[in-house]
Design a protein around this motif. Structure first.
Motif, PDB file in Angstrom:
ATOM      1  N   HIS A   1       1.041  -1.249  -0.033  1.00 32.43           N
ATOM      2  CA  HIS A   1      -0.048  -0.007   0.094  1.00 32.43           C
ATOM      3  C   HIS A   1       1.123   1.405   0.170  1.00 32.43           C
ATOM      4  CE1 HIS A   1      -2.383   3.317   2.108  1.00 32.43           C
ATOM      5  NE2 HIS A   1      -3.321   2.914   1.189  1.00 32.43           N
ATOM      6  N   MET A   2       1.958   1.488   0.932  1.00 33.39           N
ATOM      7  CA  MET A   2       2.874   2.530   1.051  1.00 33.39           C
ATOM      8  C   MET A   2       3.546   2.760  -0.365  1.00 33.39           C
ATOM      9  SD  MET A   2       4.480   3.145   4.426  1.00 33.39           S
ATOM     10  CE  MET A   2       3.343   3.665   5.943  1.00 33.39           C
ATOM     11  N   GLN A   3       4.015   1.798  -0.536  1.00 35.89           N
ATOM     12  CA  GLN A   3       4.725   1.705  -2.083  1.00 35.89           C
ATOM     13  C   GLN A   3       4.146   2.179  -3.437  1.00 35.89           C
ATOM     14  OE1 GLN A   3       7.768  -1.346  -2.828  1.00 35.89           O
ATOM     15  NE2 GLN A   3       9.168  -0.047  -1.729  1.00 35.89           N
ATOM     16  N   HIS A   4       2.810   1.574  -3.305  1.00 38.89           N
ATOM     17  CA  HIS A   4       1.510   2.175  -4.313  1.00 38.89           C
ATOM     18  C   HIS A   4       1.504   3.717  -4.465  1.00 38.89           C
ATOM     19  CE1 HIS A   4      -1.311   2.055  -7.202  1.00 38.89           C
ATOM     20  NE2 HIS A   4      -2.085   2.389  -6.306  1.00 38.89           N
ATOM     21  N   VAL A   5       1.204   3.915  -3.047  1.00 41.21           N
ATOM     22  CA  VAL A   5       0.709   5.327  -2.711  1.00 41.21           C
ATOM     23  C   VAL A   5       2.091   6.295  -3.176  1.00 41.21           C
ATOM     24  CG1 VAL A   5       0.000   7.143  -1.278  1.00 41.21           C
ATOM     25  CG2 VAL A   5      -1.260   4.872  -1.263  1.00 41.21           C
ATOM     26  N   GLY A   6       3.107   5.810  -2.792  1.00 40.06           N
ATOM     27  CA  GLY A   6       4.324   6.703  -2.826  1.00 40.06           C
ATOM     28  C   GLY A   6       4.623   6.823  -4.125  1.00 40.06           C
ATOM     29  N   LYS A   7       4.530   5.784  -5.007  1.00 38.73           N
ATOM     30  CA  LYS A   7       5.095   6.304  -6.391  1.00 38.73           C
ATOM     31  C   LYS A   7       3.956   6.772  -7.043  1.00 38.73           C
ATOM     32  CE  LYS A   7       7.663   1.580  -6.655  1.00 38.73           C
ATOM     33  NZ  LYS A   7       7.650   0.293  -7.181  1.00 38.73           N
ATOM     34  N   HIS A   8       2.965   6.712  -6.619  1.00 39.91           N
ATOM     35  CA  HIS A   8       1.767   7.559  -7.529  1.00 39.91           C
ATOM     36  C   HIS A   8       1.856   8.975  -7.106  1.00 39.91           C
ATOM     37  CE1 HIS A   8      -2.051   8.354  -9.170  1.00 39.91           C
ATOM     38  NE2 HIS A   8      -2.544   9.076  -8.229  1.00 39.91           N
ATOM     39  N   ILE A   9       2.080   9.345  -5.950  1.00 34.25           N
ATOM     40  CA  ILE A   9       2.383  10.672  -5.611  1.00 34.25           C
ATOM     41  C   ILE A   9       3.842  11.271  -5.588  1.00 34.25           C
ATOM     42  CG2 ILE A   9       0.130  10.711  -4.255  1.00 34.25           C
ATOM     43  CD1 ILE A   9       1.822  10.700  -1.718  1.00 34.25           C
ATOM     44  N   HIS A  10       4.834  10.396  -6.138  1.00 35.30           N
ATOM     45  CA  HIS A  10       6.052  10.932  -5.800  1.00 35.30           C
ATOM     46  C   HIS A  10       6.726  11.068  -4.509  1.00 35.30           C
ATOM     47  CE1 HIS A  10       5.739  10.637 -10.340  1.00 35.30           C
ATOM     48  NE2 HIS A  10       4.806  11.559 -10.249  1.00 35.30           N
ATOM     49  N   SER A  11       6.365  10.411  -3.646  1.00 37.80           N
ATOM     50  CA  SER A  11       6.593  10.521  -2.103  1.00 37.80           C
ATOM     51  C   SER A  11       7.956   9.694  -2.110  1.00 37.80           C
ATOM     52  CB  SER A  11       5.516  10.504  -1.199  1.00 37.80           C
ATOM     53  OG  SER A  11       6.339  10.447   0.168  1.00 37.80           O
ATOM     54  N   ALA A  12       9.270  10.118  -1.683  1.00 34.16           N
ATOM     55  CA  ALA A  12      10.202   9.308  -1.516  1.00 34.16           C
ATOM     56  C   ALA A  12      10.181   8.926  -0.002  1.00 34.16           C
ATOM     57  CB  ALA A  12      11.480  10.332  -1.741  1.00 34.16           C
ATOM     58  N   SER A  13       9.619   9.596   0.843  1.00 38.22           N
ATOM     59  CA  SER A  13       9.600   9.070   2.180  1.00 38.22           C
ATOM     60  C   SER A  13       8.607   7.781   2.159  1.00 38.22           C
ATOM     61  CB  SER A  13       9.186  10.160   3.147  1.00 38.22           C
ATOM     62  OG  SER A  13       7.952  10.485   2.869  1.00 38.22           O
ATOM     63  N   LEU A  14       7.531   7.763   1.491  1.00 45.36           N
ATOM     64  CA  LEU A  14       6.482   6.820   1.496  1.00 45.36           C
ATOM     65  C   LEU A  14       7.293   5.441   0.738  1.00 45.36           C
ATOM     66  CD1 LEU A  14       2.880   8.126   0.913  1.00 45.36           C
ATOM     67  CD2 LEU A  14       3.934   7.225   3.073  1.00 45.36           C
ATOM     68  N   VAL A  15       7.964   5.531  -0.103  1.00 44.35           N
ATOM     69  CA  VAL A  15       8.482   4.624  -0.849  1.00 44.35           C
ATOM     70  C   VAL A  15       9.434   3.881   0.109  1.00 44.35           C
ATOM     71  CG1 VAL A  15      10.029   3.948  -2.880  1.00 44.35           C
ATOM     72  CG2 VAL A  15       8.206   5.437  -3.105  1.00 44.35           C
ATOM     73  N   MET A  16      10.215   4.483   0.801  1.00 43.97           N
ATOM     74  CA  MET A  16      11.444   4.183   1.514  1.00 43.97           C
ATOM     75  C   MET A  16      10.447   3.578   2.816  1.00 43.97           C
ATOM     76  SD  MET A  16      14.474   6.779   1.871  1.00 43.97           S
ATOM     77  CE  MET A  16      13.661   8.267   2.317  1.00 43.97           C
ATOM     78  N   MET A  17       9.505   3.911   3.232  1.00 43.54           N
ATOM     79  CA  MET A  17       9.054   3.339   4.498  1.00 43.54           C
ATOM     80  C   MET A  17       8.160   1.907   3.973  1.00 43.54           C
ATOM     81  SD  MET A  17       7.340   6.810   6.399  1.00 43.54           S
ATOM     82  CE  MET A  17       6.391   5.785   7.487  1.00 43.54           C
ATOM     83  N   GLY A  18       7.699   1.914   2.494  1.00 37.86           N
ATOM     84  CA  GLY A  18       7.253   0.772   2.151  1.00 37.86           C
ATOM     85  C   GLY A  18       8.259  -0.185   2.006  1.00 37.86           C
ATOM     86  N   ALA A  19       9.393   0.177   1.634  1.00 41.51           N
ATOM     87  CA  ALA A  19      10.592  -0.738   1.358  1.00 41.51           C
ATOM     88  C   ALA A  19      10.929  -1.408   2.920  1.00 41.51           C
ATOM     89  CB  ALA A  19      11.871  -0.192   0.890  1.00 41.51           C
ATOM     90  N   GLY A  20      10.830  -0.393   3.888  1.00 37.06           N
ATOM     91  CA  GLY A  20      11.024  -0.789   5.248  1.00 37.06           C
ATOM     92  C   GLY A  20       9.981  -1.928   5.857  1.00 37.06           C
ATOM     93  N   SER A  21       8.847  -1.977   5.526  1.00 32.00           N
ATOM     94  CA  SER A  21       7.793  -2.746   5.758  1.00 32.00           C
ATOM     95  C   SER A  21       8.129  -4.087   5.193  1.00 32.00           C
ATOM     96  CB  SER A  21       6.605  -2.280   5.602  1.00 32.00           C
ATOM     97  OG  SER A  21       5.903  -1.254   6.369  1.00 32.00           O
ATOM     98  N   PHE A  22       8.652  -4.045   3.774  1.00 30.41           N
ATOM     99  CA  PHE A  22       9.026  -5.299   3.154  1.00 30.41           C
ATOM    100  C   PHE A  22      10.058  -5.978   3.951  1.00 30.41           C
ATOM    101  CE2 PHE A  22       6.793  -4.159  -1.046  1.00 30.41           C
ATOM    102  CZ  PHE A  22       6.205  -5.168  -1.128  1.00 30.41           C
ATOM    103  N   ARG A  23      11.048  -5.102   4.194  1.00 32.59           N
ATOM    104  CA  ARG A  23      12.187  -5.702   5.143  1.00 32.59           C
ATOM    105  C   ARG A  23      11.445  -6.325   6.310  1.00 32.59           C
ATOM    106  NH1 ARG A  23      14.406  -1.016   6.348  1.00 32.59           N
ATOM    107  NH2 ARG A  23      13.255  -1.370   8.453  1.00 32.59           N
TER     108      ARG A  23
END
Length: 370
Positions: free
Chosen positions: A137-159
């Motif tokens: 969810h975070m990475q999808h929204v982060g990529k859609h709105i171009h939010s680097a922090s959300l994309v990074m947090m999504g990567a953290g949740s995958f980790r």
């Protein structure tokens, strides 16, 4: 509602969901890890609780980004998001270093195998599913709105989900073979956290320092400007990033020397309006007037390009002008920054052209390829 407000609301919404999930999972994992004496689960719970701090930082930055521009900050507060990404990275680096230290102590002074149970496995299995959903969810929204922090947090949740899978694997190995790999698993988890932090700090630093523009974005700006029939060439696009979708800078263009001042003024306004649709505010548009109908200019341009390609350190030649009344050939050289001594190539090019055109003065300026 303006797009920027929608973007900030999406960031806050995602982070509030993350805070709720991490608070729930962190508390359960911390209790479980202490009960069964599992350092790996305790470590994972501490990381989940640290994610709450990261989400709070992200929410704070989203609120500040939405502030109106002021006299002191006329381009707004968009860069705060990059600063918050750096703060998130520093938190992860601290967690990684602390976890590595604890894991090494555990290897040197083992405290015995944890009391693994089916309940512990069930909790971790639920954690994997929840974290995987949160990451998607975070990475999808982060990529859609171009939010680097959300994309990074999504990567953290995958980790986090992969870490839980690793602990489940350690449980299975312990049950099947009576082998305790808890300490080694804790070390691997710690190193994974540290590796993520190192990668993230590089990405955050690039944004703060000013990395090269995305080539596709630069090409879109060029194409926008080139839709104007009077524009013969575009070069020296220099943009400064003030947050996602906020750029300010300047550009140079070539036009025919027959173009009048009034036509140039109208062209300037049209270009400024064109690129504003891409989130770019042009503070200036520079003009070079050329006479493409003069065969002497075309011959000089071909010869300059031929000589430039033979020089090491010269990436491109732009904005060539040949003024026969003043006896001047002038142009910009875009240096190859991978060549530390590119200025020698530019000077050699000047000397070569001075020999070919002894009656003309050759002037070369450098231009950065942003």
């Amino acid at each position: 509602m303006p797009m920027e407000q929608q973007r900030n609301r999406a960031i806050i919404h995602c982070n509030l969901i993350g805070i709720g999930l991490n608070l729930f999972l962190g508390a359960i994992k911390l209790t479980l890890g202490l009960v069964i004496h599992s350092r790996a689960i305790v470590l994972e719970s501490v990381e989940a609780l640290a994610d709450i701090l990261i989400s709070l930082i992200s929410i704070g930055s989203a609120v500040l980004v939405g502030k109106q521009a002021s006299r002191r900050h006329p381009m707004g507060y968009g860069r705060i998001e990059y600063l918050s990404s750096l703060l998130v990275t520093l938190v992860i680096l601290f967690l990684g270093l602390h976890a590595v230290y604890g894991a090494i102590r555990e290897l040197l002074e083992p405290n015995g195998a944890p009391d693994y149970s089916l309940w512990a496995a069930a909790v971790l299995a639920v954690s994997v599913a929840v974290k995987w959903f949160d990451a998607r969810h975070m990475q999808h929204v982060g990529k859609h709105i171009h939010s680097a922090s959300l994309v990074m947090m999504g990567a953290g949740s995958f980790r986090d989900a992969l870490i839980s899978v690793g602990i489940l694997a350690a449980m299975l190995i312990h049950w099947l073979f009576s082998v305790d790999i808890e300490a080694w698993l804790s070390l691997l988890i710690s190193l994974a956290i540290l590796k993520t932090g190192v990668e993230m700090i590089r990405e955050s630093a690039d944004k703060l320092l000013g990395a090269r523009l995305d080539p596709s974005f630069r090409r879109r700006i060029y194409n926008r400007i080139l839709t104007e029939n009077e524009v013969l060439n575009v070069y020296n696009l220099a943009l400064h990033n003030y947050g996602v979708g906020r750029f300010a800078g300047s550009v140079d263009i070539e036009v025919d020397e027959a173009l009048g001042q009034q036509e140039i003024a109208r062209l300037t306004r049209r270009i400024i309006r064109q690129v504003r649709e891409e989130g770019v505010t042009l503070t200036s548009v520079g003009f070079s007037c050329v006479n493409r109908s003069d065969p002497r200019v075309s011959e000089i341009e071909d010869r300059v390009l031929e000589c430039a390609m033979a020089q090491e350190g010269v990436a491109r030649v732009q904005g060539l002008m040949a003024d026969f009344e003043e006896g001047v050939i002038s142009f910009y050289v875009v240096p190859d920054l991978n060549c530390p001594d590119w200025s020698r190539g530019a000077e050699a090019l000047r000397q070569t052209l001075s020999g070919i055109y002894p009656d003309m003065r050759v002037e070369i300026d450098s231009a950065l390829d942003f």
